[in-house]
Structure formats: C-alpha cells, structure tokens
Design a protein around this motif. Structure first.
Motif, mmCIF file in Angstrom:
data_model
loop_
_atom_site.group_PDB
_atom_site.id
_atom_site.type_symbol
_atom_site.label_atom_id
_atom_site.label_comp_id
_atom_site.label_asym_id
_atom_site.label_seq_id
_atom_site.Cartn_x
_atom_site.Cartn_y
_atom_site.Cartn_z
ATOM 1 N N PHE A 184 0.776 -1.126 -0.067
ATOM 2 C CA PHE A 184 -0.239 0.234 -0.094
ATOM 3 C C PHE A 184 0.820 1.439 0.136
ATOM 4 C CE2 PHE A 184 -3.878 -2.122 1.618
ATOM 5 C CZ PHE A 184 -4.552 -2.179 0.659
ATOM 6 N N PHE A 185 1.943 1.192 0.925
ATOM 7 C CA PHE A 185 2.822 2.377 0.855
ATOM 8 C C PHE A 185 3.361 3.000 -0.378
ATOM 9 C CE2 PHE A 185 2.496 2.028 5.577
ATOM 10 C CZ PHE A 185 2.198 3.267 5.731
ATOM 11 N N ALA A 186 3.827 1.491 -0.985
ATOM 12 C CA ALA A 186 4.521 1.653 -2.121
ATOM 13 C C ALA A 186 3.708 2.126 -3.401
ATOM 14 C CB ALA A 186 5.250 0.191 -2.832
ATOM 15 N N GLN A 187 2.485 1.740 -3.445
ATOM 16 C CA GLN A 187 1.567 2.116 -4.240
ATOM 17 C C GLN A 187 0.978 3.609 -4.226
ATOM 18 O OE1 GLN A 187 -2.660 0.809 -3.783
ATOM 19 N NE2 GLN A 187 -2.704 0.250 -5.966
ATOM 20 N N GLY A 188 1.252 4.257 -2.914
ATOM 21 C CA GLY A 188 1.126 5.383 -2.547
ATOM 22 C C GLY A 188 2.111 6.515 -2.600
ATOM 23 N N ALA A 189 3.230 6.062 -2.859
ATOM 24 C CA ALA A 189 4.485 6.875 -3.045
ATOM 25 C C ALA A 189 4.167 7.919 -4.108
ATOM 26 C CB ALA A 189 5.708 5.761 -3.617
ATOM 27 N N GLY A 190 4.488 8.972 -3.794
ATOM 28 C CA GLY A 190 4.251 10.344 -4.667
ATOM 29 C C GLY A 190 2.981 10.949 -4.621
ATOM 30 N N HIS A 191 2.058 10.127 -3.803
ATOM 31 C CA HIS A 191 0.782 11.097 -3.994
ATOM 32 C C HIS A 191 0.463 11.448 -2.637
ATOM 33 C CE1 HIS A 191 -0.908 8.931 -7.238
ATOM 34 N NE2 HIS A 191 -0.520 7.558 -6.794
ATOM 35 N N ARG A 192 0.071 12.834 -2.597
ATOM 36 C CA ARG A 192 -0.337 13.576 -1.353
ATOM 37 C C ARG A 192 -1.113 12.984 -0.549
ATOM 38 N NH1 ARG A 192 -3.263 18.636 -3.188
ATOM 39 N NH2 ARG A 192 -1.670 18.747 -4.555
ATOM 40 N N HIS A 193 -0.890 13.016 0.660
ATOM 41 C CA HIS A 193 -1.727 12.378 1.821
ATOM 42 C C HIS A 193 -1.965 10.849 1.921
ATOM 43 C CE1 HIS A 193 -2.232 16.591 2.465
ATOM 44 N NE2 HIS A 193 -3.059 16.806 1.713
ATOM 45 N N SER A 194 -1.070 10.176 0.924
ATOM 46 C CA SER A 194 -1.421 8.788 1.146
ATOM 47 C C SER A 194 -1.023 8.029 2.228
ATOM 48 C CB SER A 194 -0.545 8.183 -0.090
ATOM 49 O OG SER A 194 0.720 8.209 -0.040
ATOM 50 N N THR A 195 0.225 8.513 2.769
ATOM 51 C CA THR A 195 0.675 7.979 4.003
ATOM 52 C C THR A 195 -0.731 8.069 5.307
ATOM 53 O OG1 THR A 195 2.894 8.171 3.672
ATOM 54 C CG2 THR A 195 2.245 7.897 5.895
ATOM 55 N N ARG A 196 -1.209 9.191 5.228
ATOM 56 C CA ARG A 196 -2.261 9.433 6.231
ATOM 57 C C ARG A 196 -3.365 8.527 6.078
ATOM 58 N NH1 ARG A 196 -4.330 15.409 6.991
ATOM 59 N NH2 ARG A 196 -3.966 15.473 4.980
ATOM 60 N N ARG A 197 -3.732 8.725 4.496
ATOM 61 C CA ARG A 197 -5.039 7.729 4.414
ATOM 62 C C ARG A 197 -4.768 6.159 4.589
ATOM 63 N NH1 ARG A 197 -4.877 11.008 -0.346
ATOM 64 N NH2 ARG A 197 -4.096 9.141 -1.398
ATOM 65 N N ILE A 198 -3.496 5.716 4.338
ATOM 66 C CA ILE A 198 -3.106 4.220 4.750
ATOM 67 C C ILE A 198 -3.401 4.060 6.236
ATOM 68 C CG2 ILE A 198 -1.430 2.676 4.459
ATOM 69 C CD1 ILE A 198 -0.497 4.028 1.879
ATOM 70 N N VAL A 199 -2.453 4.837 7.011
ATOM 71 C CA VAL A 199 -2.652 4.718 8.443
ATOM 72 C C VAL A 199 -4.109 4.686 8.940
ATOM 73 C CG1 VAL A 199 -1.888 5.615 10.465
ATOM 74 C CG2 VAL A 199 -0.299 5.703 8.438
ATOM 75 N N LEU A 200 -4.836 5.696 8.282
ATOM 76 C CA LEU A 200 -6.209 5.961 9.064
ATOM 77 C C LEU A 200 -7.227 4.707 8.555
ATOM 78 C CD1 LEU A 200 -7.029 9.599 8.080
ATOM 79 C CD2 LEU A 200 -7.046 8.727 10.420
ATOM 80 N N GLY A 201 -6.715 4.097 7.359
ATOM 81 C CA GLY A 201 -7.585 2.948 6.577
ATOM 82 C C GLY A 201 -7.323 1.951 7.610
ATOM 83 N N GLN A 202 -5.940 1.650 7.867
ATOM 84 C CA GLN A 202 -5.507 0.348 8.659
ATOM 85 C C GLN A 202 -6.101 0.539 10.108
ATOM 86 O OE1 GLN A 202 -3.659 -1.894 7.719
ATOM 87 N NE2 GLN A 202 -2.826 -2.985 9.657
ATOM 88 N N PHE A 203 -5.941 1.704 10.716
ATOM 89 C CA PHE A 203 -6.647 2.019 11.990
ATOM 90 C C PHE A 203 -8.078 1.664 12.004
ATOM 91 C CE2 PHE A 203 -2.809 3.900 13.639
ATOM 92 C CZ PHE A 203 -2.530 3.391 14.826
ATOM 93 N N LEU A 204 -8.650 1.968 11.058
ATOM 94 C CA LEU A 204 -10.109 1.863 10.889
ATOM 95 C C LEU A 204 -10.545 0.379 10.772
ATOM 96 C CD1 LEU A 204 -13.034 3.223 10.483
ATOM 97 C CD2 LEU A 204 -12.712 3.320 8.120
ATOM 98 N N GLY A 205 -9.802 -0.357 9.775
ATOM 99 C CA GLY A 205 -10.055 -1.575 9.736
ATOM 100 C C GLY A 205 -9.892 -2.367 10.959
ATOM 101 N N PHE A 206 -8.616 -2.264 11.533
ATOM 102 C CA PHE A 206 -8.431 -2.807 12.830
ATOM 103 C C PHE A 206 -9.380 -2.674 13.953
ATOM 104 C CE2 PHE A 206 -6.053 -4.720 16.425
ATOM 105 C CZ PHE A 206 -5.800 -5.818 15.799
ATOM 106 N N ALA A 207 -9.796 -1.447 14.123
ATOM 107 C CA ALA A 207 -10.848 -0.981 15.006
ATOM 108 C C ALA A 207 -12.255 -1.762 14.843
ATOM 109 C CB ALA A 207 -11.051 0.381 15.038
#
Length: 199
Positions: free
Chosen positions: A27-50
């Motif tokens: 996911f992080f590799a896919q988001g490389a170079g995209h604005r705010h991708s790290t934030r979206r991935i982390v939020l998605g991971q927390f949301l899914g695990f929650a």
C-alpha cells in the motif's frame, strides 16, 4: 498494567498480523508520490483494525454482528479490490508515464485499506473472542491498547520496508503487479479456507 498481559497481547497481535506488514508495504509503495497517501493508509489500517476489535469485543460479550458462517465471505472484499487493481494495471500496461505524479491525490483510499485490513483480519476475530471472553474487562482493555499501539508500529514497519532502496525499487517496478496478486490471493485463501461457496 500487568506486564504478562502486555506480553501476551503483543505476542497474539504479532502472530495474527504478520502478513499485514507485506500488505502495508505494498500500500505504501502504491501511494508513493501521492499527496496524503500515508495518512490515508494509516487511517484505513486503524479503521479496519478497530472494526475487528469492535466485532471481537462484541462477540466476547455475546453479541455478534456477523454469524461465523459469514466470515469466509469477507474474502470477497480483497478479491474484488484485487480484480479491480488487476484491471487498472491491464488498462495502463502501455503507459510510458506512471500515473503517480507528485502532488496528485491518488494511491490507496481509506476505505480500501480498511476493507482489506478487516477482511484479512476477519479470521483473527475467532482467535480474539475466546481470549477476550476469558480475560475480563481490565485485561481486555490492555489487549485493546496494546493492539492499537502495535497497529501504529506495523504502519511504521510497512512504510520502512516500502522506502528501503532495494525494496522500494522492486516495489516500484513490480508493485502494480504484486498488489492485485496479493489481494486476489488473500481473498481466495479466505474463501477457500473458510469453505465459502462449498469450496
């Protein structure tokens, strides 16, 4: 806090989520170079695990959102996302320029990451429920806190692996192929191991 409970929680999380690091790195590799991708991935991971935690805690108290027979069908989520990613890769196979331009919104979406996290961890619910049910409210709180801290560490590990020069080069070159393959494999395994559709 009981150190023994903290250690058990850490061990349980690591054993049940080791495969998540590979998915996060992709996911992080896919988001490389995209604005705010790290934030979206982390939020998605927390949301899914929650969502996994809510389902496990609720089931430990006797309430179930999903019947056990429905859990294998969660494999349809990563399978569908993997097929979508494969189709997008096929459509852009001849493009000289990668669609990932710095500054553009793109990469994984919060709900996509959350869906994959939840589906990939759906079988974890069955492991967590008996542990939570026998742990009591105090220990269950410790498990929840430790799990959420470790989700953050897992995100850091995924980002770390995705940014190592050798791994980043490989993911940059092959990530668009690996991501659909991994998602389709995860979805298929969940369906097959759970006996969905009589498989």
């Amino acid at each position: 806090m009981d150190l023994r409970t903290i250690g058990q929680a850490g061990g349980l999380f690591a054993v049940t989520n080791i495969d998540d690091i590979l998915v996060l790195a992709l996911f992080f590799a896919q988001g490389a170079g995209h604005r705010h991708s790290t934030r979206r991935i982390v939020l998605g991971q927390f949301l899914g695990f929650a969502a996994i935690l809510v389902a496990a805690v609720a089931a430990a108290f006797g309430a179930t959102f999903l019947p056990e027979s429905a859990i294998p069908y969660l494999g349809l989520l990563p399978l569908a996302l993997g097929l979508k990613a494969a189709w997008q890769t096929w459509q852009h196979r001849g493009d000289e320029q990668d669609a990932r331009e710095t500054g553009k919104e793109g990469g994984p979406k919060i709900l996509e990451v959350a869906a994959v996290t939840f589906a990939n961890g759906g079988d974890n619910i069955g492991v967590y429920v008996p542990v939570f049910a026998t742990a009591g409210v105090g220990a269950m709180s410790v498990y929840t806190i430790v799990f959420l801290i470790l989700v953050g560490l897992w995100c850091l590990a995924g980002k770390y692996f995705a940014t190592r020069p050798v791994i980043a080069a490989a993911l940059s070159r092959w990530g668009h192929i690996l991501m659909p393959v991994v998602l389709i494999a995860i979805g298929s395994l969940i369906l097959i191991e759970g006996g969905a559709f009589g498989l």
